[in-house]
Design a protein around this motif. Sequence first.
Motif, mmCIF file in Angstrom:
data_model
loop_
_atom_site.group_PDB
_atom_site.id
_atom_site.type_symbol
_atom_site.label_atom_id
_atom_site.label_comp_id
_atom_site.label_asym_id
_atom_site.label_seq_id
_atom_site.Cartn_x
_atom_site.Cartn_y
_atom_site.Cartn_z
ATOM 1 N N ASP A 239 -12.409 15.165 43.411
ATOM 2 C CA ASP A 239 -13.008 15.363 42.090
ATOM 3 C C ASP A 239 -14.515 15.572 42.151
ATOM 4 O OD1 ASP A 239 -10.515 14.981 40.874
ATOM 5 O OD2 ASP A 239 -10.796 12.804 40.779
ATOM 6 N N GLU A 240 -15.070 15.682 43.344
ATOM 7 C CA GLU A 240 -16.515 15.750 43.498
ATOM 8 C C GLU A 240 -16.975 17.088 44.061
ATOM 9 O OE1 GLU A 240 -18.228 11.519 44.562
ATOM 10 O OE2 GLU A 240 -16.624 12.029 45.962
ATOM 11 N N GLU A 250 -18.828 16.628 57.823
ATOM 12 C CA GLU A 250 -17.451 16.172 57.919
ATOM 13 C C GLU A 250 -16.966 15.561 56.607
ATOM 14 O OE1 GLU A 250 -16.929 13.678 61.322
ATOM 15 O OE2 GLU A 250 -17.195 15.341 62.722
ATOM 16 N N PHE A 251 -15.711 15.898 56.248
ATOM 17 C CA PHE A 251 -15.111 15.418 55.005
ATOM 18 C C PHE A 251 -13.630 15.118 55.226
ATOM 19 C CE2 PHE A 251 -18.558 18.300 53.850
ATOM 20 C CZ PHE A 251 -19.272 17.546 52.935
ATOM 21 N N ASP A 252 -13.052 14.411 54.269
ATOM 22 C CA ASP A 252 -11.616 14.163 54.263
ATOM 23 C C ASP A 252 -10.910 15.502 54.036
ATOM 24 O OD1 ASP A 252 -8.957 13.571 53.585
ATOM 25 O OD2 ASP A 252 -9.486 11.702 52.593
ATOM 26 N N GLY A 253 -10.221 15.981 55.062
ATOM 27 C CA GLY A 253 -9.602 17.297 54.986
ATOM 28 C C GLY A 253 -8.527 17.420 53.931
ATOM 29 N N HIS A 254 -7.904 16.303 53.559
ATOM 30 C CA HIS A 254 -6.850 16.359 52.554
ATOM 31 C C HIS A 254 -7.408 16.477 51.137
ATOM 32 C CE1 HIS A 254 -4.067 14.135 55.602
ATOM 33 N NE2 HIS A 254 -4.171 15.421 55.854
ATOM 34 N N LEU A 255 -8.744 16.335 51.012
ATOM 35 C CA LEU A 255 -9.380 16.469 49.704
ATOM 36 C C LEU A 255 -10.152 17.777 49.543
ATOM 37 C CD1 LEU A 255 -10.808 12.847 49.149
ATOM 38 C CD2 LEU A 255 -8.661 13.815 48.312
ATOM 39 N N VAL A 256 -10.404 18.469 50.647
ATOM 40 C CA VAL A 256 -11.184 19.715 50.593
ATOM 41 C C VAL A 256 -10.338 20.839 49.999
ATOM 42 C CG1 VAL A 256 -12.299 21.517 51.975
ATOM 43 C CG2 VAL A 256 -12.672 19.106 52.528
#
Length: 293
Positions: A239-240, A250-256
Amino acid sequence: MYKIVSAEELADKIFRMEIEAPMVTRSCQPGQFLIVKMDEEGERIPLTICDYNRETGIVTIVVQEVGASTTIMSNLKAGDYFQDVVGPLGCPSELVTGDFEEVKNKKILFVAGGLGTAPVYPQVKWLHEHGIAADVIIGTRSHSTLIYEEEMKKVAGNLYVTTDDGSYGRSGMVTDTIKYLVNECGNHYDLCISIGPMIMMKFVCLLTKELGIKTIVSMNPVMVDGTGMCGACRLQVGDEIKFACVDGPEFDGHLVDFDQAMMRSRMYKTEEGRAMLALTEGDTHKGNCGGDK
């Protein structure tokens, strides 16, 4: 001025350079990147740190020829200089910043695609130096485009190489090897870290979500300016709204939202596309980092 102490071609149009940059090596960590500039008028190019030596002050980068600036850069030799090297930038890998006891107890799988093999290497090397063995999958188009195989063999727990054309190692996509390790070999993984082309990371994340494996991706492919000022690396993460260069990479791939990221990358290549992004994204187009007038 920053001296290039070595330069070599790893594969077709892919080059490794070692640069004297003691200010960078003093504090850099796996997962971070730097920005290089060849001369006063040169383009600012963000590149992931592939290795570093704090004692010698040498930092290693890998460059692929994709445009005029990187083609000119690939012709630089040992003894040449960069005008500027700025870094370290971005956030270090969560492997380095997280609770070490938790990291030590995780079964970790790295999935590297093409040039993404270079930024995977320092993370695997860091784990190896701390007594943690991780499995690594390297995917590439063919044997001729494979890089860092020998280096990775020295630090990975198990290394699996796969080529699209079947010319070396396993044949097929990296997702085929993930399925093989989990479904046929019975391997359990607590964490997957994937770095490479966005389309590869998208399908890795679709599979790991199905398999219930937390997945981290590096969104360095969408970075342009590297300081948050151009808006090129704007991402929808859950949501961001995030910017890869200042909030990541680096990010949570399931949220990208990979589809949106790939669409923005295509649009950003034209002036009309950038104007449309500015119009439709409003205040979130550049975050709080400034940008175009």
